[in-house]
Scaffold this active site. Sequence first.
Site, PDB file in Angstrom:
ATOM      1  N   HIS A 236       0.811  -1.215   0.000  1.00  0.00           N
ATOM      2  CA  HIS A 236       0.000   0.000   0.000  1.00  0.00           C
ATOM      3  C   HIS A 236       0.853   1.277   0.000  1.00  0.00           C
ATOM      4  O   HIS A 236       0.690   2.158  -0.840  1.00  0.00           O
ATOM      5  CB  HIS A 236      -0.889   0.026   1.251  1.00  0.00           C
TER       6      HIS A 236
HETATM    7  O1  RIB Z   1      -4.677  -0.250   4.980  1.00  0.00           O
HETATM    8  C1  RIB Z   1      -3.298  -0.214   4.736  1.00  0.00           C
HETATM    9  C2  RIB Z   1      -2.638   0.889   5.496  1.00  0.00           C
HETATM   10  O2  RIB Z   1      -2.796   0.687   6.882  1.00  0.00           O
HETATM   11  C3  RIB Z   1      -1.113   0.940   5.264  1.00  0.00           C
HETATM   12  O3  RIB Z   1      -0.676   2.257   5.423  1.00  0.00           O
HETATM   13  C4  RIB Z   1      -0.595   0.078   6.372  1.00  0.00           C
HETATM   14  O4  RIB Z   1       0.752   0.410   6.727  1.00  0.00           O
HETATM   15  C5  RIB Z   1      -1.528   0.456   7.484  1.00  0.00           C
HETATM   16  O5  RIB Z   1      -1.055   1.645   8.075  1.00  0.00           O
END
Ligand code: RIB
Length: 314
Positions: A236
């Site tokens: 992500h």
């Molecule tokens: O949903 C994914 C996000 O939430 C990413 O930033 C992961 O590191 C968590 O913080």
Amino acid sequence: MPRPIIIDTDPGIDDALAIMLAAASPEVKILGIVAVAGNVGLEHTAANAASLADLLRLTCPVGRGASGPLWRRDTSSATEVHGTNGLGGYQLPTSTRPLEAGIPLCARLIETSPEPVTVVAIGPLTNIALLINQHPETARKVERFVIMGGGTLDVLGNTTPAAEFNIYYDPDAAACLFNFGVPITMVGLNATHQALVGSAHLPRLLASGGPVAKMVAHLIASYHENHQPSDESAQHDSLALAAVVDPSILTTSHLHVDVENIGRLTAGMTVVDHLGRTGKPNCDVAIDVNVTQFRELLDSRLSQLDISLTGQGG
Ligand code: RIB
Ligand code: CA
């Protein structure tokens, strides 16, 4: 001219790869890293941010931000995904660098930068809301907030059916940002779930055998996300960072986005208006990803980083 950025982060396995990508990319200059509670508690996210800065030989300041959401007390960390220490159990040397108060640091970096600053927020948005509330005129000087958070179209949530972790953890903070009126790019789950990365996609990095390769191999193996059959997972945060390094990786739509912060079932939902009925567009929403381009960027940059850290090569 490299784009000055501040990384607001809750490292966090995928945060770690994003920070590595930023350190490896001449298109950006990291002015500072500010930790926030999210994946794990602030004691770990701040320590991980400092230790990563040491590993990557970053000279920028590191700050400690918020230790929890603005008001909510009904959201929790994600140790089941990132491990108790936030790095899947990977042990970095404890940093001895002094940590600054995160919000004043962020404000100072924005005010003193000769070029407008991009804030890359890859954790819950609590620090961002505090910056807006405590230093509104400074926050207005931010060129763009590029956030990993939310979701739309085919993927709305990973923490509840309606909400993604960063937004769900502090929906009030997210609502504050989306109603503030500064340019935002939202890299949500509908985009990041296209950007699966596994060891097969990082051949040059993993062949380099350096400190980055060693850590990334561990992080990928221990990232219990998505439960893909292989070791692939949605990276992500490095997708959000990659969008700053090379904006052509994303296709975006300019849409109105607001955040549900009181719904019993939908708190933390990013309500993306694809119909153009609820208000003036306020956000560039990631819709499509050039996955091959993203994977190539990650592998090439992180392998180069390892070479530079181990002193090999010219
Ligand atoms: O949903 C994914 C996000 O939430 C990413 O930033 C992961 O590191 C968590 O913080
Ligand atoms: Ca994160």
